[in-house]
Design an enzyme around this catalytic site. Structure first.
Site, PDB file in Angstrom:
ATOM      1  N   SER A 109      13.962  32.425  48.481  1.00 48.99           N
ATOM      2  CA  SER A 109      14.754  31.190  48.611  1.00 48.99           C
ATOM      3  C   SER A 109      16.211  31.598  48.716  1.00 48.99           C
ATOM      4  O   SER A 109      16.586  32.705  48.279  1.00 48.99           O
ATOM      5  CB  SER A 109      14.559  30.332  47.355  1.00 48.99           C
ATOM      6  OG  SER A 109      15.525  29.302  47.279  1.00 48.99           O
TER       7      SER A 109
ATOM      8  N   TYR B 245      13.787  28.712  38.230  1.00 53.44           N
ATOM      9  CA  TYR B 245      13.543  28.972  39.653  1.00 53.44           C
ATOM     10  C   TYR B 245      14.498  30.055  40.169  1.00 53.44           C
ATOM     11  O   TYR B 245      14.080  31.000  40.851  1.00 53.44           O
ATOM     12  CB  TYR B 245      13.746  27.660  40.415  1.00 53.44           C
ATOM     13  CG  TYR B 245      13.363  27.674  41.869  1.00 53.44           C
ATOM     14  CD1 TYR B 245      12.046  27.448  42.268  1.00 53.44           C
ATOM     15  CD2 TYR B 245      14.324  27.865  42.859  1.00 53.44           C
ATOM     16  CE1 TYR B 245      11.706  27.418  43.610  1.00 53.44           C
ATOM     17  CE2 TYR B 245      13.987  27.846  44.203  1.00 53.44           C
ATOM     18  CZ  TYR B 245      12.676  27.619  44.576  1.00 53.44           C
ATOM     19  OH  TYR B 245      12.329  27.587  45.909  1.00 53.44           O
TER      20      TYR B 245
HETATM   21  P1  NAD Z   1       4.801  22.835  48.602  1.00 52.17           P
HETATM   22  O1  NAD Z   1       4.829  22.159  47.284  1.00 52.17           O
HETATM   23  O2  NAD Z   1       4.765  22.029  49.851  1.00 52.17           O
HETATM   24  O3  NAD Z   1       3.585  23.859  48.651  1.00 52.17           O
HETATM   25  C1  NAD Z   1       3.310  24.698  47.579  1.00 52.17           C
HETATM   26  C2  NAD Z   1       1.944  25.311  47.780  1.00 52.17           C
HETATM   27  O4  NAD Z   1       1.684  26.127  46.628  1.00 52.17           O
HETATM   28  C3  NAD Z   1       0.813  24.287  47.848  1.00 52.17           C
HETATM   29  O5  NAD Z   1      -0.171  24.766  48.742  1.00 52.17           O
HETATM   30  C4  NAD Z   1       0.277  24.265  46.418  1.00 52.17           C
HETATM   31  O6  NAD Z   1      -1.083  23.862  46.327  1.00 52.17           O
HETATM   32  C5  NAD Z   1       0.452  25.723  46.060  1.00 52.17           C
HETATM   33  N1  NAD Z   1       0.480  25.977  44.639  1.00 52.17           N
HETATM   34  C6  NAD Z   1       1.276  25.406  43.692  1.00 52.17           C
HETATM   35  N2  NAD Z   1       0.965  25.882  42.483  1.00 52.17           N
HETATM   36  C7  NAD Z   1      -0.032  26.770  42.670  1.00 52.17           C
HETATM   37  C8  NAD Z   1      -0.784  27.584  41.802  1.00 52.17           C
HETATM   38  N3  NAD Z   1      -0.581  27.580  40.474  1.00 52.17           N
HETATM   39  N4  NAD Z   1      -1.741  28.370  42.326  1.00 52.17           N
HETATM   40  C9  NAD Z   1      -1.987  28.368  43.659  1.00 52.17           C
HETATM   41  N5  NAD Z   1      -1.306  27.617  44.533  1.00 52.17           N
HETATM   42  C10 NAD Z   1      -0.340  26.829  44.031  1.00 52.17           C
HETATM   43  O7  NAD Z   1       6.072  23.797  48.570  1.00 52.17           O
HETATM   44  P2  NAD Z   1       6.919  24.517  49.747  1.00 52.17           P
HETATM   45  O8  NAD Z   1       8.221  23.829  49.839  1.00 52.17           O
HETATM   46  O9  NAD Z   1       6.116  24.727  50.961  1.00 52.17           O
HETATM   47  O10 NAD Z   1       7.232  25.897  49.019  1.00 52.17           O
HETATM   48  C11 NAD Z   1       6.582  27.095  49.357  1.00 52.17           C
HETATM   49  C12 NAD Z   1       7.447  28.267  48.918  1.00 52.17           C
HETATM   50  O11 NAD Z   1       8.695  28.217  49.601  1.00 52.17           O
HETATM   51  C13 NAD Z   1       7.767  28.273  47.426  1.00 52.17           C
HETATM   52  O12 NAD Z   1       7.741  29.591  46.914  1.00 52.17           O
HETATM   53  C14 NAD Z   1       9.193  27.746  47.384  1.00 52.17           C
HETATM   54  O13 NAD Z   1       9.895  28.193  46.266  1.00 52.17           O
HETATM   55  C15 NAD Z   1       9.738  28.317  48.662  1.00 52.17           C
HETATM   56  N6  NAD Z   1      10.924  27.625  49.159  1.00 52.17           N
HETATM   57  C16 NAD Z   1      10.862  26.308  49.503  1.00 52.17           C
HETATM   58  C17 NAD Z   1      12.019  25.692  49.957  1.00 52.17           C
HETATM   59  C18 NAD Z   1      12.041  24.266  50.362  1.00 52.17           C
HETATM   60  O14 NAD Z   1      13.140  23.742  50.566  1.00 52.17           O
HETATM   61  N7  NAD Z   1      10.906  23.599  50.508  1.00 52.17           N
HETATM   62  C19 NAD Z   1      13.212  26.411  50.043  1.00 52.17           C
HETATM   63  C20 NAD Z   1      13.225  27.735  49.677  1.00 52.17           C
HETATM   64  C21 NAD Z   1      12.069  28.346  49.239  1.00 52.17           C
END
Ligand code: NAD
Length: 260
Positions: free
Chosen positions: A142, A155
């Protein structure tokens, strides 16, 4: 193209992970999906990806907070496919609260899912990658791996940790044909971000519209959300042959956020 290769993407039933799974499947990789969700929806997704791209698609619902569940998932994937050529550590959760009010269980859950899970998948995937002399590991970190924001102590800690882990492992496997990189998105409008808008509004005492304008996109000079497809394309590039010399990198894709 990744024909004949197998990719395991944690947290790929939603958001960024699902986008990465779609992109890697479209380029020929067999896919192990992981993450929570409704059984019927996941089955439809598996069938759709397999049919559209002529690849095998499995789903493993292992909870990334539990090391023994991760061991079982990796064991099943390795038994079925022989090796995991592409490992994308993407599963992540968020909780927004001032540090002196931060729920202790949320702190440990964020560290377990966003950081320690990658230690377990990596340690279990590496032996087969080393035997093959090929591997691609991409950790979805991130912008918060590079800079901090208020009220996101767990986080930010986990994401800075994954940046360090990425570099350390990259050095260990540099001569083995294995690359290890971290991708650092800015804000992407996925369920993870949508869910934190009400909490951020509460913590800061502002409206949800103000959170989007003055908190989320305030940090991004482009004033646009990063898209899932952009993060997936960067991840796929890092997995390609052309990216063989990129390793130990912590790559921002955040609309200029960390240039400020
Ligand atoms: P999201 O909530 O849309 O998806 C998260 C996924 O992780 C889902 O498939 C969920 O089922 C799974 N998950 C959650 N807890 C779990 C567990 N205990 N075991 C197995 N699977 C689990 O989130 P996203 O925004 O797509 O985020 C994905 C990654 O990207 C994360 O690591 C997040 O920190 C990172 N990220 C997101 C953003 C953003 O703005 N969305 C920005 C920077 C980084």
């Amino acid at each position: 193209m990744f024909i004949g290769k197998t990719a395991l993407i944690t947290g790929s039933t939603s958001g960024i992970g699902l986008g990465i799974a779609r992109t890697l499947a479209a380029q020929g990789a067999h896919i192990v999906l992981n993450g929570f969700g409704e059984r019927a929806a996941i089955d439809r997704l598996r069938a759709e990806l397999a049919e559209a791209h002529g690849v095998q698609v499995r789903h493993d619902g292992a909870d990334m907070a539990r090391p023994e569940a991760i061991e079982d998932m990796m064991g099943r994937a390795l038994a079925e496919f022989g090796s995991i050529d592409i490992l994308v550590n993407n599963a992540g959760i968020q909780h927004v609260a001032p540090v002196d009010e931060f729920p202790v269980d949320k702190w440990y859950a964020i560290l377990a899912i966003n950081l320690s899970a990658a230690f377990h998948t990596v340690r279990l995937a590496l032996p087969a990658m080393k035997r093959k002399g090929f591997g691609r590991i991409v950790n979805i970190a991130s912008a918060h791996a590079l800079v901090a924001s208020k009220y996101k102590s767990a986080y930010v800690t986990a994401k800075h940790g994954i940046a360090g882990f990425t570099k350390a492992v990259a050095l260990e496997v540099a001569e083995a044909g294995i690359t290890v990189n971290a991708v650092c998105p800015g804000y992407v409008l996925t369920p993870l971000v949508e869910q934190q808008i009400p909490d951020t509004a509460k913590a800061r005492g502002i409206t949800q519209q103000e959170v989007i304008r003055d908190v989320l996109l305030a940090a991004q000079p482009t004033k646009r959300f990063v898209t899932v497809e952009q993060v997936a394309a960067l991840t796929a590039f890092l997995c390609a042959e052309d990216a063989a010399s990129i390793t130990g990198a912590v790559l921002p894709i955040e609309g200029g956020w960390t240039a400020q």
